[in-house]
Design an enzyme around this catalytic site. Structure first.
Site, PDB file in Angstrom:
ATOM      1  N   LYS A  47       0.964  -1.241   0.063  1.00 21.24           N
ATOM      2  CA  LYS A  47      -0.026   0.033   0.086  1.00 21.24           C
ATOM      3  C   LYS A  47       0.866   1.350   0.047  1.00 21.24           C
ATOM      4  O   LYS A  47       0.538   1.972  -0.913  1.00 21.24           O
ATOM      5  CB  LYS A  47      -0.824  -0.120   1.302  1.00 21.24           C
TER       6      LYS A  47
ATOM      7  N   ARG B 145      -0.504  -9.679  13.173  1.00 17.70           N
ATOM      8  CA  ARG B 145      -1.091  -8.360  12.423  1.00 17.70           C
ATOM      9  C   ARG B 145      -2.018  -9.010  11.039  1.00 17.70           C
ATOM     10  O   ARG B 145      -2.959  -8.481  11.005  1.00 17.70           O
ATOM     11  CB  ARG B 145       0.237  -7.898  11.835  1.00 17.70           C
TER      12      ARG B 145
ATOM     13  N   ARG C 276      -9.507   0.837   9.334  1.00 20.19           N
ATOM     14  CA  ARG C 276      -9.139  -0.936   9.650  1.00 20.19           C
ATOM     15  C   ARG C 276     -10.172  -1.349  10.484  1.00 20.19           C
ATOM     16  O   ARG C 276      -9.921  -2.502  11.046  1.00 20.19           O
ATOM     17  CB  ARG C 276      -8.024  -0.778  10.433  1.00 20.19           C
TER      18      ARG C 276
ATOM     19  N   ARG D 150      11.633  -6.580   4.627  1.00 20.95           N
ATOM     20  CA  ARG D 150      11.429  -5.180   5.036  1.00 20.95           C
ATOM     21  C   ARG D 150      12.249  -4.926   6.488  1.00 20.95           C
ATOM     22  O   ARG D 150      12.822  -3.767   6.809  1.00 20.95           O
ATOM     23  CB  ARG D 150      10.064  -4.650   4.973  1.00 20.95           C
TER      24      ARG D 150
ATOM     25  N   ARG E  98      11.785  -1.605  12.231  1.00 20.76           N
ATOM     26  CA  ARG E  98      10.267  -1.674  13.154  1.00 20.76           C
ATOM     27  C   ARG E  98      10.062  -2.913  13.938  1.00 20.76           C
ATOM     28  O   ARG E  98      10.261  -4.100  13.391  1.00 20.76           O
ATOM     29  CB  ARG E  98       9.048  -1.637  12.027  1.00 20.76           C
TER      30      ARG E  98
HETATM   31  P1  AMP Z   1       1.040   0.031   8.917  1.00 25.72           P
HETATM   32  O1  AMP Z   1       2.158   0.997   8.796  1.00 25.72           O
HETATM   33  O2  AMP Z   1      -0.214   0.486   8.143  1.00 25.72           O
HETATM   34  O3  AMP Z   1       1.186  -1.427   8.693  1.00 25.72           O
HETATM   35  O4  AMP Z   1       0.293   0.202  10.448  1.00 25.72           O
HETATM   36  C1  AMP Z   1       1.423  -0.119  11.611  1.00 25.72           C
HETATM   37  C2  AMP Z   1       0.656  -0.343  12.771  1.00 25.72           C
HETATM   38  O5  AMP Z   1       0.061   0.735  13.141  1.00 25.72           O
HETATM   39  C3  AMP Z   1      -0.644  -1.404  12.944  1.00 25.72           C
HETATM   40  O6  AMP Z   1      -0.256  -2.821  13.129  1.00 25.72           O
HETATM   41  C4  AMP Z   1      -1.272  -0.916  13.810  1.00 25.72           C
HETATM   42  O7  AMP Z   1      -0.837  -1.336  15.082  1.00 25.72           O
HETATM   43  C5  AMP Z   1      -1.342   0.483  13.872  1.00 25.72           C
HETATM   44  N1  AMP Z   1      -2.152   1.389  12.912  1.00 25.72           N
HETATM   45  C6  AMP Z   1      -1.940   1.750  11.728  1.00 25.72           C
HETATM   46  N2  AMP Z   1      -3.150   2.322  11.596  1.00 25.72           N
HETATM   47  C7  AMP Z   1      -4.092   1.753  12.219  1.00 25.72           C
HETATM   48  C8  AMP Z   1      -5.496   1.887  12.169  1.00 25.72           C
HETATM   49  N3  AMP Z   1      -6.270   2.512  11.377  1.00 25.72           N
HETATM   50  N4  AMP Z   1      -6.227   1.317  13.051  1.00 25.72           N
HETATM   51  C9  AMP Z   1      -5.504   0.926  14.200  1.00 25.72           C
HETATM   52  N5  AMP Z   1      -4.198   0.793  14.432  1.00 25.72           N
HETATM   53  C10 AMP Z   1      -3.617   1.245  13.269  1.00 25.72           C
END
Ligand code: AMP
Length: 188
Positions: A14, A146, A89, A128, A134
């Site tokens: 994404k 996740r 989400r 990654r 991370r």
């Molecule tokens: P991402 O970078 O999009 O993979 O997000 C990393 C982490 O941030 C996720 O695994 C969640 O813990 C948190 N996170 C990001 N966006 C959301 C969201 N819309 N709702 C809840 N947690 C989020």
């Protein structure tokens, strides 16, 4: 105006695709994951709260996430529209988003889901993790958590927007320009 939800499991590409789409259509890219990591980097109370959930591979609670997204929308107005990457989400987040956009006289115009199988996701995220630094990219157990959160809480958001006829699936495997072309076709 294009308000695109770029959808799909963690590691589906994404963020990478969002960068190209943003340039092509002059949109504003909003990634809630990036916003949380920015808060964590600045040791803010919001960042510290989010980190406890993120490091375990869990979703951050809706009220925290929705409030943060609304602040971002208020401070980054773009008449061309937005790419939302990693938001909504949950169904509660989708409902809140619809209300926020409605009060601004607009709505979600497209949801495009990148389709990638679990084994490929795990392979990509571990790769990654070698450079991302991370915590949530670094071990398979957290990555699987996740994916579980995605299947359980996030995937219903696809159907939520499918009911209004704006959800589309796109094959997320292949090289980057190839995937971009599929997204471009789905947007047109
Ligand atoms: P991402 O970078 O999009 O993979 O997000 C990393 C982490 O941030 C996720 O695994 C969640 O813990 C948190 N996170 C990001 N966006 C959301 C969201 N819309 N709702 C809840 N947690 C989020």
């Amino acid at each position: 105006m294009i308000n695109l939800i770029l959808f799909g499991p963690p590691g589906s590409g994404k963020g990478t695709q969002a960068k190209t789409i943003v340039e092509k259509f002059d949109l504003t890219h909003i990634s809630t994951g990036d916003l949380f990591r920015y808060e964590i980097g600045n040791n803010t109370p919001l960042g510290m709260k989010a980190k406890a959930f993120m490091d375990k591979g869990n979703l951050v609670p809706d009220e925290v996430t929705i409030g943060m997204l609304e602040n971002k929308l208020n401070t980054s107005k773009n008449p061309n529209g937005y790419i939302l990457d990693g938001f909504p989400r949950t169904i509660a987040q989708a409902e809140a988003l619809d209300k926020m956009l409605d009060s601004r006289g607009t709505k979600v115009t497209h949801l495009i889901a990148l389709d990638v199988d679990d084994e490929e996701i795990i392979r990509r995220i571990l790769e990654r993790g070698k450079t991302s630094g991370r915590v949530d990219d670094s071990d398979e157990k957290t990555i699987r958590q996740r994916i579980d959160q995605y299947n359980e809480k996030t995937s219903p958001v696809y159907d939520f927007y499918d009911k209004v006829g704006i959800s589309k699936k796109v094959n997320g495997l292949g090289d980057l320009p190839e995937i971009f072309n599929r997204i471009y076709d789905a947007l047109s």
